[in-house]
Design an enzyme around this catalytic site. Structure first.
Site, PDB file in Angstrom:
ATOM      1  N   PHE A 161      -1.927   7.712  12.814  1.00  0.00           N
ATOM      2  CA  PHE A 161      -0.320   6.570  13.255  1.00  0.00           C
ATOM      3  C   PHE A 161      -0.047   6.494  10.832  1.00  0.00           C
ATOM      4  O   PHE A 161      -0.898   6.234  10.517  1.00  0.00           O
ATOM      5  CB  PHE A 161      -1.392   4.923  13.295  1.00  0.00           C
ATOM      6  CG  PHE A 161      -0.387   4.108  13.254  1.00  0.00           C
ATOM      7  CD1 PHE A 161       0.662   4.318  14.425  1.00  0.00           C
ATOM      8  CD2 PHE A 161      -0.074   3.448  12.126  1.00  0.00           C
ATOM      9  CE1 PHE A 161       1.573   3.347  13.996  1.00  0.00           C
ATOM     10  CE2 PHE A 161       1.201   2.234  11.869  1.00  0.00           C
ATOM     11  CZ  PHE A 161       1.898   1.858  13.135  1.00  0.00           C
ATOM     12  N   ASP A 218      -2.583   9.082   3.076  1.00  0.00           N
ATOM     13  CA  ASP A 218      -1.861   8.012   4.091  1.00  0.00           C
ATOM     14  C   ASP A 218      -3.053   6.814   3.625  1.00  0.00           C
ATOM     15  O   ASP A 218      -4.332   6.265   4.254  1.00  0.00           O
ATOM     16  CB  ASP A 218      -1.481   8.098   5.195  1.00  0.00           C
ATOM     17  CG  ASP A 218      -0.912   6.430   5.862  1.00  0.00           C
ATOM     18  OD1 ASP A 218      -0.830   5.308   5.195  1.00  0.00           O
ATOM     19  OD2 ASP A 218      -0.116   7.050   6.475  1.00  0.00           O
ATOM     20  N   LYS A 274       0.686  -2.573   2.570  1.00  0.00           N
ATOM     21  CA  LYS A 274       0.120  -3.462   3.349  1.00  0.00           C
ATOM     22  C   LYS A 274      -0.402  -4.502   2.566  1.00  0.00           C
ATOM     23  O   LYS A 274       0.373  -5.351   1.959  1.00  0.00           O
ATOM     24  CB  LYS A 274      -0.472  -2.911   3.817  1.00  0.00           C
ATOM     25  CG  LYS A 274      -0.285  -2.586   5.843  1.00  0.00           C
ATOM     26  CD  LYS A 274      -1.437  -1.838   6.999  1.00  0.00           C
ATOM     27  CE  LYS A 274      -0.938  -1.940   8.315  1.00  0.00           C
ATOM     28  NZ  LYS A 274      -0.911  -0.430   8.831  1.00  0.00           N
TER      29      LYS A 274
HETATM   30  C1  LIG Z   1       0.759   0.395   9.032  1.00  0.00           C
HETATM   31  C2  LIG Z   1       0.527   1.104   8.356  1.00  0.00           C
HETATM   32  C3  LIG Z   1       1.132   2.301   8.042  1.00  0.00           C
HETATM   33  C4  LIG Z   1       2.911   1.462   8.693  1.00  0.00           C
HETATM   34  O1  LIG Z   1       2.609   0.696   7.745  1.00  0.00           O
HETATM   35  P1  LIG Z   1       4.247  -0.356   8.525  1.00  0.00           P
HETATM   36  O2  LIG Z   1       4.503  -1.160   6.697  1.00  0.00           O
HETATM   37  O3  LIG Z   1       4.285  -1.306   9.638  1.00  0.00           O
HETATM   38  O4  LIG Z   1       5.409   0.440   8.707  1.00  0.00           O
HETATM   39  C5  LIG Z   1       1.964   3.647   8.169  1.00  0.00           C
HETATM   40  N1  LIG Z   1       0.329   4.200   7.662  1.00  0.00           N
HETATM   41  C6  LIG Z   1      -0.721   3.792   7.912  1.00  0.00           C
HETATM   42  C7  LIG Z   1      -1.932   4.665   7.675  1.00  0.00           C
HETATM   43  C8  LIG Z   1      -1.141   2.296   8.591  1.00  0.00           C
HETATM   44  O5  LIG Z   1      -2.336   1.655   9.079  1.00  0.00           O
END
Ligand SMILES: *Cc1c(COP(=O)(O)O)cnc(C)c1O
Length: 406
Positions: free
Chosen positions: A137, A222, A251
């Site tokens: 994700f 990520d 986040k």
């Molecule tokens: C939440 C998340 C994203 C995307 O972040 P947004 O601020 O919702 O666009 C990308 N990578 C990971 C691993 C995430 O948990």
């Protein structure tokens, strides 16, 4: 009209919220319209790590908002450089590029990797490949859902961008096999959050790092969800002693208040960007930068990383002591914990709805997993309340499950 009806009538139905209307938050707690208090075990998908409405974040916002909010990157500001320097120092990277959402940070990483492949690695034009993992994700843009393996994220949104390759998660040999001379980067989550808190085998990331180095492939982590101390280290990849070529943060970087993201990398990767290549109107604005500085400072000042390590271990061990046939597995690292529920009896959502009645707020990840990712400031006493509520709900379910079976 009630708040739920109003949201349902005038809002797109792209979420299915737990039926509670929140009006206030403070620390680990949130309150609903009727004044009921809940322990927030969701932490806004790990965006609220410092606690709700942290006084120093609120103070930073108020002061900066009165001073200077947004100037765009057409000009310098007194805050951005300080923010970027601090983030580089903490992650041991050379340079950072500010965006807003996590998805924008990921898009930035993808652009950097591709341009690095063409200009530095000399991959033939339009041939660059990026390897990603099944169950990933990385956000919701069309490019990003195009590299997802999750049918629901993709269905109805094609056609998608080319140049991505999917391999199984946790399988370093599969990475080695998938690499070609045109591979630009391997993009990976150190723990897959949205897939249901999936922890790869020990040493996986280290092996991936070695394979990437050997093949001149960028390793990009990520850490939008796993970073900022969530797993008990500033970056989750530090557990494996890995130094990625690129990192994405988001986040919790915004202190639980604003969307703030960063792509950080080595100098020779970031230097592929020249003026006009890439940008964002709001990315790196003085308000976001000020909040980013405070949010990074608070992690150190309040020892949130150490607290996540300690509380996470306590939570995991306590959950493992609850013997219930409904629980298939307790997994995670630090305060990113998943309780995997046997779908034969209950969905994770049903468990979450019962926890709501016990004053514990959370939501399922991937239907079968109860996500436990509270603000990192949570105390042992508060965790004990959560653990007791989970034990109570599981016991209730167990007696009903045996009825269900008959
Ligand atoms: C939440 C998340 C994203 C995307 O972040 P947004 O601020 O919702 O666009 C990308 N990578 C990971 C691993 C995430 O948990």
């Amino acid at each position: 009209m009630g708040a739920i009806e109003r949201e349902n009538q005038f809002g797109a139905h792209n979420y299915e919220p737990i039926p509670v209307v929140l009006t206030r938050g403070e620390g680990v707690y949130v309150w609903d319209e009727a004044g009921n208090r809940y322990i927030d075990m969701m932490g806004a998908y790990s965006a609220v790590s410092h606690g709700h409405c942290h006084p120093e974040i609120v103070k930073t916002i108020a002061e900066q908002a009165k001073t200077l909010g947004v100037v765009s990157r057409a000009f310098y500001s007194d805050k951005l450089g300080i923010f970027l320097q601090k983030a580089c120092e903490i992650t041991h990277q050379d340079k950072a590029l500010p965006m807003n959402s996590g998805a924008e940070g990921v898009e930035t990483a993808l652009k950097a990797a591709r341009k690095w492949a063409y200009t530095v690695k000399k991959v033939p034009e339009n041939k660059a490949e990026i390897i990603v993992c099944e169950g990933n994700f990385h956000g919701r843009t069309i490019t990003i859902v195009g590299m997802s393996s999750e049918p629901q994220y993709r269905s109805g949104f094609g056609p998608f961008a080319a140049g991505f390759k999917l391999i199984p998660y946790g399988d370093a040999a599969a990475l080695e096999k998938a690499i070609t001379p045109n591979t630009a980067a391997f993009l990976v989550e150190p723990i897959q959050g949205e897939a249901g808190i999936v922890v790869p085998p020990a040493g996986y990331l280290k092996k991936c790092e070695e394979i990437c180095r050997k093949n001149n492939v960028l390793l990009i982590c990520d850490e939008v969800q796993t970073g900022m101390g969530r797993t008990g280290k500033f970056l989750a990849c530090e557990h494996d002693n890995v130094k990625p070529d690129g990192v994405i943060l988001g986040k919790a970087l915004g202190g639980g208040m604003l969307p703030v993201s960063l792509f950080l990398s080595r100098k020779d990767v970031m230097d592929v960007f020249t003026p006009g290549d890439h940008g964002s109107t709001f990315g790196g604005n003085p308000l976001s930068a000020a909040v980013g500085i405070t949010s990074l400072n608070l992690l150190q000042k309040e020892k949130l990383i150490e607290r996540a390590a300690e509380s996470g271990e306590y939570l995991m061990q306590s959950l493992k002591k609850i013997k219930s046939p409904l629980v298939l597995e307790v997994r995670g690292k630090g305060l990113l914990v998943g309780l995997s529920i046997n779908p034969r009896y209950y969905s994770a959502r049903e468990i979450c709805l019962m926890l709501l009645k016990e004053g514990v707020l959370t939501k399922d990840a991937h239907q079968t997993v109860v996500r436990l990712a509270p603000p990192l400031i949570i105390t042992k006493e508060q965790l004990d309340q959560v653990i007791a509520a989970i034990a109570k709900v599981l016991q209730k379910c167990e007696s009903q499950a045996s009825v269900k079976q008959e």
